[in-house]
Design a protein around this motif. Structure first.
Motif, PDB file in Angstrom:
ATOM      1  N   ALA A  64       0.821  -1.215   0.000  1.00 39.92           N
ATOM      2  CA  ALA A  64       0.000   0.000   0.000  1.00 39.92           C
ATOM      3  C   ALA A  64       0.852   1.262   0.000  1.00 39.92           C
ATOM      4  CB  ALA A  64      -0.947   0.010   1.197  1.00 39.92           C
ATOM      5  N   GLY A  65       2.116   1.150   0.383  1.00 41.49           N
ATOM      6  CA  GLY A  65       2.988   2.318   0.405  1.00 41.49           C
ATOM      7  C   GLY A  65       3.164   2.988  -0.939  1.00 41.49           C
ATOM      8  N   VAL A  66       2.948   2.248  -2.023  1.00 42.32           N
ATOM      9  CA  VAL A  66       3.184   2.799  -3.354  1.00 42.32           C
ATOM     10  C   VAL A  66       2.318   4.032  -3.637  1.00 42.32           C
ATOM     11  CG1 VAL A  66       1.477   1.367  -4.584  1.00 42.32           C
ATOM     12  CG2 VAL A  66       3.555   2.090  -5.756  1.00 42.32           C
ATOM     13  N   GLY A  99       5.118  -1.498 -11.545  1.00 38.84           N
ATOM     14  CA  GLY A  99       3.774  -1.025 -11.213  1.00 38.84           C
ATOM     15  C   GLY A  99       3.598   0.463 -11.426  1.00 38.84           C
ATOM     16  N   LEU A 100       4.691   1.215 -11.310  1.00 35.12           N
ATOM     17  CA  LEU A 100       4.645   2.663 -11.559  1.00 35.12           C
ATOM     18  C   LEU A 100       5.196   3.021 -12.940  1.00 35.12           C
ATOM     19  CD1 LEU A 100       5.754   4.045  -8.066  1.00 35.12           C
ATOM     20  CD2 LEU A 100       3.449   4.061  -9.053  1.00 35.12           C
ATOM     21  N   GLY A 101       5.236   2.049 -13.828  1.00 34.71           N
ATOM     22  CA  GLY A 101       5.759   2.298 -15.169  1.00 34.71           C
ATOM     23  C   GLY A 101       4.978   3.365 -15.915  1.00 34.71           C
ATOM     24  N   GLU A 102       3.645   3.286 -15.854  1.00 35.11           N
ATOM     25  CA  GLU A 102       2.818   4.298 -16.522  1.00 35.11           C
ATOM     26  C   GLU A 102       2.986   5.661 -15.846  1.00 35.11           C
ATOM     27  OE1 GLU A 102      -1.878   5.473 -17.069  1.00 35.11           O
ATOM     28  OE2 GLU A 102      -1.364   3.363 -16.734  1.00 35.11           O
ATOM     29  N   PHE A 103       2.990   5.672 -14.531  1.00 33.48           N
ATOM     30  CA  PHE A 103       3.207   6.907 -13.775  1.00 33.48           C
ATOM     31  C   PHE A 103       4.529   7.574 -14.174  1.00 33.48           C
ATOM     32  CE2 PHE A 103       5.705   8.467 -10.151  1.00 33.48           C
ATOM     33  CZ  PHE A 103       4.959   9.558  -9.743  1.00 33.48           C
ATOM     34  N   ALA A 104       5.598   6.778 -14.239  1.00 33.98           N
ATOM     35  CA  ALA A 104       6.913   7.315 -14.598  1.00 33.98           C
ATOM     36  C   ALA A 104       6.916   7.843 -16.033  1.00 33.98           C
ATOM     37  CB  ALA A 104       7.979   6.241 -14.422  1.00 33.98           C
ATOM     38  N   TYR A 105       6.280   7.109 -16.929  1.00 41.54           N
ATOM     39  CA  TYR A 105       6.209   7.509 -18.342  1.00 41.54           C
ATOM     40  C   TYR A 105       5.483   8.847 -18.493  1.00 41.54           C
ATOM     41  CZ  TYR A 105       4.390   7.521 -23.131  1.00 41.54           C
ATOM     42  OH  TYR A 105       4.022   7.879 -24.400  1.00 41.54           O
ATOM     43  N   ARG A 106       4.359   8.981 -17.843  1.00 42.34           N
ATOM     44  CA  ARG A 106       3.556  10.194 -17.986  1.00 42.34           C
ATOM     45  C   ARG A 106       4.212  11.404 -17.309  1.00 42.34           C
ATOM     46  NH1 ARG A 106      -1.761   9.749 -19.711  1.00 42.34           N
ATOM     47  NH2 ARG A 106      -2.646   7.653 -19.918  1.00 42.34           N
ATOM     48  N   ASN A 107       4.975  11.148 -16.251  1.00 38.64           N
ATOM     49  CA  ASN A 107       5.625  12.246 -15.535  1.00 38.64           C
ATOM     50  C   ASN A 107       7.068  12.464 -15.963  1.00 38.64           C
ATOM     51  OD1 ASN A 107       3.765  13.338 -13.219  1.00 38.64           O
ATOM     52  ND2 ASN A 107       3.465  11.116 -13.209  1.00 38.64           N
ATOM     53  N   ALA A 108       7.527  11.696 -16.970  1.00 39.45           N
ATOM     54  CA  ALA A 108       8.895  11.816 -17.478  1.00 39.45           C
ATOM     55  C   ALA A 108       9.925  11.648 -16.360  1.00 39.45           C
ATOM     56  CB  ALA A 108       9.090  13.147 -18.204  1.00 39.45           C
ATOM     57  N   ILE A 109       9.755  10.585 -15.578  1.00 40.90           N
ATOM     58  CA  ILE A 109      10.671  10.283 -14.482  1.00 40.90           C
ATOM     59  C   ILE A 109      11.336   8.938 -14.750  1.00 40.90           C
ATOM     60  CG2 ILE A 109      10.846   9.773 -12.008  1.00 40.90           C
ATOM     61  CD1 ILE A 109       8.389  11.516 -11.582  1.00 40.90           C
ATOM     62  N   ASP A 110      12.617   8.843 -14.487  1.00 36.12           N
ATOM     63  CA  ASP A 110      13.342   7.588 -14.582  1.00 36.12           C
ATOM     64  C   ASP A 110      13.483   7.019 -13.170  1.00 36.12           C
ATOM     65  OD1 ASP A 110      14.977   5.453 -15.009  1.00 36.12           O
ATOM     66  OD2 ASP A 110      16.571   6.572 -16.027  1.00 36.12           O
ATOM     67  N   LEU A 111      12.799   5.942 -12.887  1.00 35.27           N
ATOM     68  CA  LEU A 111      12.827   5.346 -11.554  1.00 35.27           C
ATOM     69  C   LEU A 111      13.890   4.259 -11.411  1.00 35.27           C
ATOM     70  CD1 LEU A 111       9.002   4.943 -10.791  1.00 35.27           C
ATOM     71  CD2 LEU A 111      10.537   6.760 -10.025  1.00 35.27           C
ATOM     72  N   SER A 112      14.707   4.071 -12.437  1.00 30.41           N
ATOM     73  CA  SER A 112      15.665   2.962 -12.399  1.00 30.41           C
ATOM     74  C   SER A 112      16.723   3.121 -11.315  1.00 30.41           C
ATOM     75  CB  SER A 112      16.338   2.792 -13.766  1.00 30.41           C
ATOM     76  OG  SER A 112      17.082   3.953 -14.124  1.00 30.41           O
ATOM     77  N   HIS A 208      -1.139   6.831 -12.260  1.00 24.94           N
ATOM     78  CA  HIS A 208      -1.649   5.482 -12.006  1.00 24.94           C
ATOM     79  C   HIS A 208      -0.751   4.714 -11.043  1.00 24.94           C
ATOM     80  CE1 HIS A 208      -3.537   1.620 -12.903  1.00 24.94           C
ATOM     81  NE2 HIS A 208      -2.340   1.114 -13.097  1.00 24.94           N
ATOM     82  N   VAL A 209      -1.377   3.998 -10.114  1.00 27.39           N
ATOM     83  CA  VAL A 209      -0.645   3.089  -9.236  1.00 27.39           C
ATOM     84  C   VAL A 209      -1.165   1.669  -9.461  1.00 27.39           C
ATOM     85  CG1 VAL A 209      -0.209   4.842  -7.478  1.00 27.39           C
ATOM     86  CG2 VAL A 209      -2.241   3.395  -7.294  1.00 27.39           C
ATOM     87  N   PRO A 210      -0.358   0.643  -9.128  1.00 27.53           N
ATOM     88  CA  PRO A 210      -0.779  -0.752  -9.337  1.00 27.53           C
ATOM     89  C   PRO A 210      -1.785  -1.192  -8.280  1.00 27.53           C
ATOM     90  CG  PRO A 210       1.386  -0.679  -8.327  1.00 27.53           C
ATOM     91  CD  PRO A 210       1.028   0.743  -8.648  1.00 27.53           C
ATOM     92  N   VAL A 211      -2.996  -0.665  -8.390  1.00 31.27           N
ATOM     93  CA  VAL A 211      -3.983  -0.853  -7.329  1.00 31.27           C
ATOM     94  C   VAL A 211      -4.394  -2.309  -7.155  1.00 31.27           C
ATOM     95  CG1 VAL A 211      -5.973  -0.415  -8.825  1.00 31.27           C
ATOM     96  CG2 VAL A 211      -6.123   0.083  -6.365  1.00 31.27           C
ATOM     97  N   THR A 212      -4.366  -3.101  -8.219  1.00 28.29           N
ATOM     98  CA  THR A 212      -4.738  -4.516  -8.076  1.00 28.29           C
ATOM     99  C   THR A 212      -3.788  -5.239  -7.135  1.00 28.29           C
ATOM    100  OG1 THR A 212      -5.752  -4.565 -10.269  1.00 28.29           O
ATOM    101  CG2 THR A 212      -5.161  -6.678  -9.312  1.00 28.29           C
ATOM    102  N   GLY A 213      -2.527  -4.821  -7.098  1.00 27.40           N
ATOM    103  CA  GLY A 213      -1.588  -5.414  -6.156  1.00 27.40           C
ATOM    104  C   GLY A 213      -1.982  -5.108  -4.724  1.00 27.40           C
ATOM    105  N   PRO A 250       9.143  -2.049 -21.130  1.00 26.23           N
ATOM    106  CA  PRO A 250       7.688  -2.203 -21.219  1.00 26.23           C
ATOM    107  C   PRO A 250       6.981  -1.291 -20.234  1.00 26.23           C
ATOM    108  CG  PRO A 250       8.631  -4.015 -19.961  1.00 26.23           C
ATOM    109  CD  PRO A 250       9.792  -3.213 -20.506  1.00 26.23           C
ATOM    110  N   VAL A 251       5.890  -0.714 -20.653  1.00 21.25           N
ATOM    111  CA  VAL A 251       5.031   0.085 -19.785  1.00 21.25           C
ATOM    112  C   VAL A 251       3.654  -0.570 -19.829  1.00 21.25           C
ATOM    113  CG1 VAL A 251       3.984   2.343 -19.361  1.00 21.25           C
ATOM    114  CG2 VAL A 251       6.323   2.200 -20.275  1.00 21.25           C
ATOM    115  N   ASN A 252       3.270  -1.168 -18.715  1.00 19.56           N
ATOM    116  CA  ASN A 252       2.024  -1.934 -18.690  1.00 19.56           C
ATOM    117  C   ASN A 252       1.058  -1.351 -17.666  1.00 19.56           C
ATOM    118  OD1 ASN A 252      -0.016  -3.794 -18.835  1.00 19.56           O
ATOM    119  ND2 ASN A 252       1.223  -5.568 -18.250  1.00 19.56           N
ATOM    120  N   HIS A 253      -0.021  -0.762 -18.150  1.00 18.61           N
ATOM    121  CA  HIS A 253      -1.076  -0.240 -17.277  1.00 18.61           C
ATOM    122  C   HIS A 253      -1.594  -1.322 -16.337  1.00 18.61           C
ATOM    123  CE1 HIS A 253      -4.676   2.089 -16.154  1.00 18.61           C
ATOM    124  NE2 HIS A 253      -5.372   0.986 -16.374  1.00 18.61           N
TER     125      HIS A 253
END
Length: 448
Positions: A64-66, A99-112, A208-213, A250-253
């Motif tokens: 839930a911290g995500v 899980g934050l792949g879409e979030f990072a893509y839309r906000n132009a952030i590199d989380l690596s 977007h966050v990976p809410v299903t997780g 890969p960026v997977n919603h």
């Protein structure tokens, strides 16, 4: 990728505690000193004090911290007093990155560069799961996937539906098909920190966050408290297909509905010495085409299900009591069911409760359908894979009762003219199991 937004410095897991008397789990976090808390309520009782419930509550705390991390997306995550096994650390890092792949893509952030600092927790031999009569908990969203799962699982196990919502809030789009099932409903209340509702005002990053997780972990806790031995998801084959590729990644919603997440989450559950419930998707090796064909035969649900984005708006004043007939999800559901339900039946579905005409009858929605068919950017939605959509449009266009739908005819001609149009043999293959699954034998479908 170069960051174009200001990120925070440290996200910290503070603590979690449970109150067995009120059935309350409280999770606490902070970002650069700003505190956040999340509350999850389930049935109170002594089972909250068991090792399995404590382990499941800790898992909810971890995933839930995500939701709070993403307010500033700092490069460092500190677990504080919460130690992690190496397996848990690897799982958590992947959960954040993918899980934050879409979030990072839309906000132009590199989380690596994400670093997780935590004390090492030694792994212990798992105690194993109790065997006996199968008792399943099925997270239920009221859509065709969860309906198909429920109708299969109820033939093989004692089953209850599982629904998460804000305390006191219920979604008609879930409640109506749940009532049609006639099955008991286990409910959880989830209260996110109200600061998240003021993201723009407070200068938080959003996305977007990976809410299903998160819901999966809450379902595991609910299963433990209800003495159920399996959480049965309804995530299909296409959920593993990335929405797009960006910079070779890969960026997977739908990451937390994917086979990768399922395998990793199962591994964490299986390794816990407390003996946590099994977790698997009933539909992992099933295409949306297969699911739609099965759902078409479940006629008692046709008047109650509603997989429309507007049905689940958090703001009740914006929540619709009927299909909007315009959103990407409405378009996809219409398209995937069109080969298997009559035009008259689908017309009635979309017109029910004051709705309008079905999406395939609206030429102005052509761009949305073309995006589903791979001629535009795939929407960041829980929709099927391109080949499934192409197969659906070809099959639907062959129906005699669809002769009066010029948009469908136009789309089918475009798909048929493509060099990568699915052949009849490929379409037939989509109507059978594809790939692998984690379904135990007791729950398995009967066909080979």
């Amino acid at each position: 990728m170069t960051d174009v937004v200001r990120r925070g410095e440290v996200f910290r897991y503070e603590s979690f505690d449970v109150d067995a008397g009120s059935g309350l789990l409280t999770c606490r976090y902070s970002v650069d000193g700003r505190p956040f808390s999340e509350r999850v309520t389930l049935a109170p009782g002594e089972r909250w004090e068991t090792p399995a419930a404590q382990a499941a509550a800790r898992l909810v705390f971890l995933v839930a911290g995500v939701s709070y991390y993403k307010t500033a997306a700092p490069p460092v995550i500190e677990l504080g007093e919460t130690a992690l096994t190496e397996l848990e650390r690897a799982f958590l890092r992947e959960f954040y990155l993918q899980g934050l792949g879409e979030f990072a893509y839309r906000n132009a952030i590199d989380l690596s560069d994400l670093r997780i600092d935590a004390e090492v927790r030694a792994g212990q031999p798992p105690s194993g799961r109790a065997s006996g009569e199968a008792r399943a908990l099925v997270p239920f969203g009221g859509g065709i996937d969860s309906i198909v799962s429920v109708e299969h699982v109820r033939q093989r196990a004692d089953v209850a539906l599982f629904v998460v919502s804000r305390p006191g809030d219920r979604f008609e789009a879930i409640e109506r098909p749940a009532a049609v099932s006639g099955l008991p409903v286990v409910r959880a209340g989830r209260e996110i920190d109200q600061q998240l509702m003021r993201s723009a005002e407070l200068g938080f990053l959003n996305g977007h966050v990976p809410v299903t997780g998160i819901l999966s972990a809450i379902a595991v806790l609910a299963a433990v408290l209800g003495e159920r031995d399996a959480v049965v998801m309804s995530n299909e084959w296409s959920a593993s297909v990335p929405t797009l590729e960006h910079d070779g990644r890969p960026v997977n919603h739908q990451y937390s509905k994917s086979a990768s997440f399922e395998a990793a989450f199962r591994a964490v559950l299986a390794a816990d010495p407390a003996g946590l419930p099994d977790y698997f998707s009933m539909l992992r090796d099933r295409t949306e085409l297969w699911i739609a064909e099965v759902f078409a035969g479940l006629e008692r649900y046709h008047g109650s299900f509603r997989s429309c984005n507007r049905a689940f708006h958090l703001d009740k004043s914006l929540r619709l009591g009927h299909w909007c007939g315009q959103c990407d999800k409405c378009c996809f559901i219409d398209l995937i069911l069109a080969p298997f339900m009559s035009a008259e039946a689908l017309r009635a579905v979309f017109a029910a409760d004051g709705g309008g005409s079905e999406p395939l009858a609206k030429p102005e929605l052509a761009p949305k359908f073309r995006a589903l068919l791979g001629a535009g950017t795939k929407p960041f939605e829980c929709v099927g894979e391109v080949s499934e959509c192409r197969a659906a449009v070809l099959l639907a266009a062959r129906r005699a009762d669809r002769a009066g739908f010029p948009l469908l005819k136009e789309l089918a001609a475009e798909v048929a003219g493509r060099p990568d149009a699915p052949a009849d043999a490929e379409i037939a293959a989509m109507r059978r199991p594809v790939g692998e699954n984690f379904v135990p034998t007791v729950f398995a479908f009967g066909e080979s």
